[in-house]
Design an enzyme around this catalytic site. Structure first.
Site, mmCIF file in Angstrom:
data_model
loop_
_atom_site.group_PDB
_atom_site.id
_atom_site.type_symbol
_atom_site.label_atom_id
_atom_site.label_comp_id
_atom_site.label_asym_id
_atom_site.label_seq_id
_atom_site.Cartn_x
_atom_site.Cartn_y
_atom_site.Cartn_z
ATOM 1 C CG ASP A 1 21.566 46.663 11.644
ATOM 2 O OD1 ASP A 1 21.896 47.723 12.207
ATOM 3 O OD2 ASP A 1 21.011 46.628 10.539
ATOM 4 C CB THR B 1 16.722 51.339 9.346
ATOM 5 O OG1 THR B 1 17.511 50.306 8.764
ATOM 6 C CG2 THR B 1 17.206 51.610 10.731
ATOM 7 C CB THR B 2 14.729 48.837 4.934
ATOM 8 O OG1 THR B 2 16.141 48.764 5.106
ATOM 9 C CG2 THR B 2 14.429 49.053 3.471
ATOM 10 C CG ASP C 1 21.637 49.699 8.128
ATOM 11 O OD1 ASP C 1 20.537 49.274 8.505
ATOM 12 O OD2 ASP C 1 22.289 50.544 8.747
#
Length: 542
Positions: free
Chosen positions: A409, A106-107, A73
């Site tokens: 997530d 998020t990446t 994550d």
């Protein structure tokens, strides 16, 4: 009269030369600062680039105390990474913002920002002014959001299949991806249970979904409990109960133990009869409290943790067990609100307020064994309450932590669909579509703007490029082929990472919420704009 020639050289000419030098120096510094800022930002983006997508690698993070985290994550990696440069910290904040706004991607958002920084560095080296680049990037981001909205498909919350697909897509890139067939339906059910009114709701409070982690078993043993699971064990002092049906639940914040003086002092008793009297008084005092609790009709008592003195002593537990009241001790302060919402009770701060109307109710409260430990399950909560608990299991601490993050997530993805009910293809399709459309739009513009928009469009291709790279495909070939397909009008063509080919991604059930993509583009562009505007770095006095 005819002195040396250097005397007659006008003073203002020298001044002009020195000013020229200082101006020249000043010009150099902002460029240097910008360059170092961009390098710092790119370093962070490159660090987590390899963990993008289903074939992305995981990172192992070792803390100063020696504890290890294994995760995929982006937000978690950046949060735990030791970052010194202020611009690199901005990218950490960026991934946090995406985590709050969308919960997934998020990446992607950091990789996008890194790519836009590379693009802006090339534009700066061509002599384009930072403000021009910044404004053009804003136009490009707005245009990109329009393109994304144009290629999205509407979805209703009653469409269980679509929700499942997007939750599965989110879980595919995680360590626990092989359990996605179990965790995805669980996440969808959990969110749908706490949504107030599916037809009108615009948000979901994820605090209504509690995640309890218990070591032992495998991730397959994870279960969704409609009700409440308490981490604490039931008290078995004096053979206390472990199962109560038709429970009346009281949650108390006062102590059932002898009172103490406010200050630290000692009472010395020398006389035996007086000692007896103290014990008798103490016993009577506790018995009165227990009788009042019983009188209110309570048969399950939850006691909040106390710092100042024992929340409950052995004598009180003995009386409560005799009165057939199940006792759960050491309820954490932060759980109080959730428990109150779940069983419909009110936290009771003093004995005088221990009244029947403040008690909550449940069909069944029982203690169950989970692996080597025990938990208390409260099921059959009143009709109006909306709260569920996910009991996560895992064979070791690392898997357990990662399962928790992955479920979070997946829950966030479903929350995105409640906020903005539209789905979009995954697998790099939206990014390439945006790149192709922006290129076409850039060609209609003249001057610097068209130049900057073209750079933005090329920067968007980093996502499919990285996906292909992480999957071991030839990135340049794949991205060129994708661009070709999208120019022909196949808007949903994306990289099928499992088979290593380009196909219609919607048919492969790889979908994500529109909000994830739009917020990623907007937040990345915003961060890059603010980085471009910085031209100096000064230390403050404090």
């Amino acid at each position: 009269e005819h002195g040396p020639t250097w005397m007659s050289m006008p003073a203002n000419n020298m001044a002009a030369r020195t000013i020229g030098k200082s101006v020249f120096k000043d010009k150099e510094k902002p460029a240097e600062v910008r360059k170092s800022n961009i390098i710092a930002g790119k370093a962070v983006a490159d660090a987590i680039r390899t963990s993008l997508g289903p074939k992305g690698m995981d990172k192992m993070i070792q803390g100063s105390s020696g504890d290890v985290t294994i995760t995929n994550d982006g937000a978690t990696i950046l949060k735990q990474m030791q970052v010194v440069h202020p611009i690199a910290r901005m990218l950490v904040e960026l991934s946090k913002a995406q985590d709050v706004e969308a919960g997934d991607g998020t990446t992607t958002v950091v990789v996008l920002a890194g790519s836009l920084l590379t693009a802006s560095q090339q534009l700066l080296s061509k002599g384009i002014h930072p403000t021009t680049i910044s404004e053009s990037f804003q136009i490009a981001a707005d245009k990109a959001v329009q393109v994304l909205e144009g290629m999205s498909t509407k979805v209703a919350l009653s469409d269980h299949e679509s929700l499942l697909k997007s939750a599965t897509t989110s879980l595919c890139s995680k360590v626990v991806s092989q359990y996605s067939s179990l965790l995805a339906p669980m996440s969808v059910d959990a969110v749908l249970k706490v949504v107030r009114d599916p037809s009108t709701a615009t948000n979901v409070d994820l605090r209504d979904i509690k995640i309890v982690k218990k070591l032992g078993g495998t991730v397959e043993d994870t279960e969704l409990v409609e009700g409440l699971v308490l981490d604490q064990k039931a008290s078995h002092y004096a053979s206390g109960l472990s199962r109560v049906e038709k429970a009346k639940i009281g949650l108390i914040q006062f102590c059932i133990s002898p009172p103490k003086t406010d200050m630290e002092n000692q009472v010395i008793v020398s006389d035996y009869s007086q000692m007896d009297r103290i014990l008798r008084e103490e016993r009577q005092y506790i018995l009165d409290i227990c009788k009042k609790i019983k009188k209110a009709g309570c048969n399950v008592l939850l006691i909040q943790k106390s710092i100042l003195r024992d929340a409950v002593n052995d004598l009180a537990l003995h009386f409560l067990a005799k009165m057939k009241i199940l006792v759960v001790r050491d309820i954490e302060r932060e759980d109080v609100e959730f428990i109150s919402r779940c069983v419909g009770c009110r936290p009771i701060a003093s004995l005088d307020h221990f009244l029947p109307e403040h008690l909550g109710s449940a069909q069944l409260v029982e203690e169950v064994s989970v692996g080597t430990e025990k938990v208390v399950k409260v099921t059959g909560c009143p009709a109006g309450t909306r709260a569920v608990t996910v009991l996560v299991r895992g064979s070791n601490k690392l898997v357990l932590e990662e399962a928790d993050r992955s479920i979070h997530d997946a829950l966030c993805v479903i929350r995105c669909l409640v906020k903005k009910r539209a789905l979009i293809a995954g697998g790099g399709a939206p990014e390439i579509e945006v790149a192709v459309r922006l290129m076409a739009y850039a060609n209609t513009l003249t001057g610097m703007e068209g130049y900057c928009l073209r750079a933005f469009a090329e920067a968007m291709e980093v996502v499919p490029f990285t996906l292909a790279e992480n999957a071991g495909l030839s990135p340049i070939g794949v991205v060129t082929e994708l661009r070709n397909r999208h120019t022909k009008g196949e808007t949903n063509a994306g990289i099928n990472v499992r088979k290593g080919v380009i196909s219609n991604i919607l048919e492969e059930n790889v979908v994500q919420p529109l909000l994830v993509s739009t917020s990623a583009v907007q937040l990345a562009a915003e961060t890059v704009r603010s980085i471009l505007k910085i031209d100096d770095l000064v230390n403050s006095t404090r």
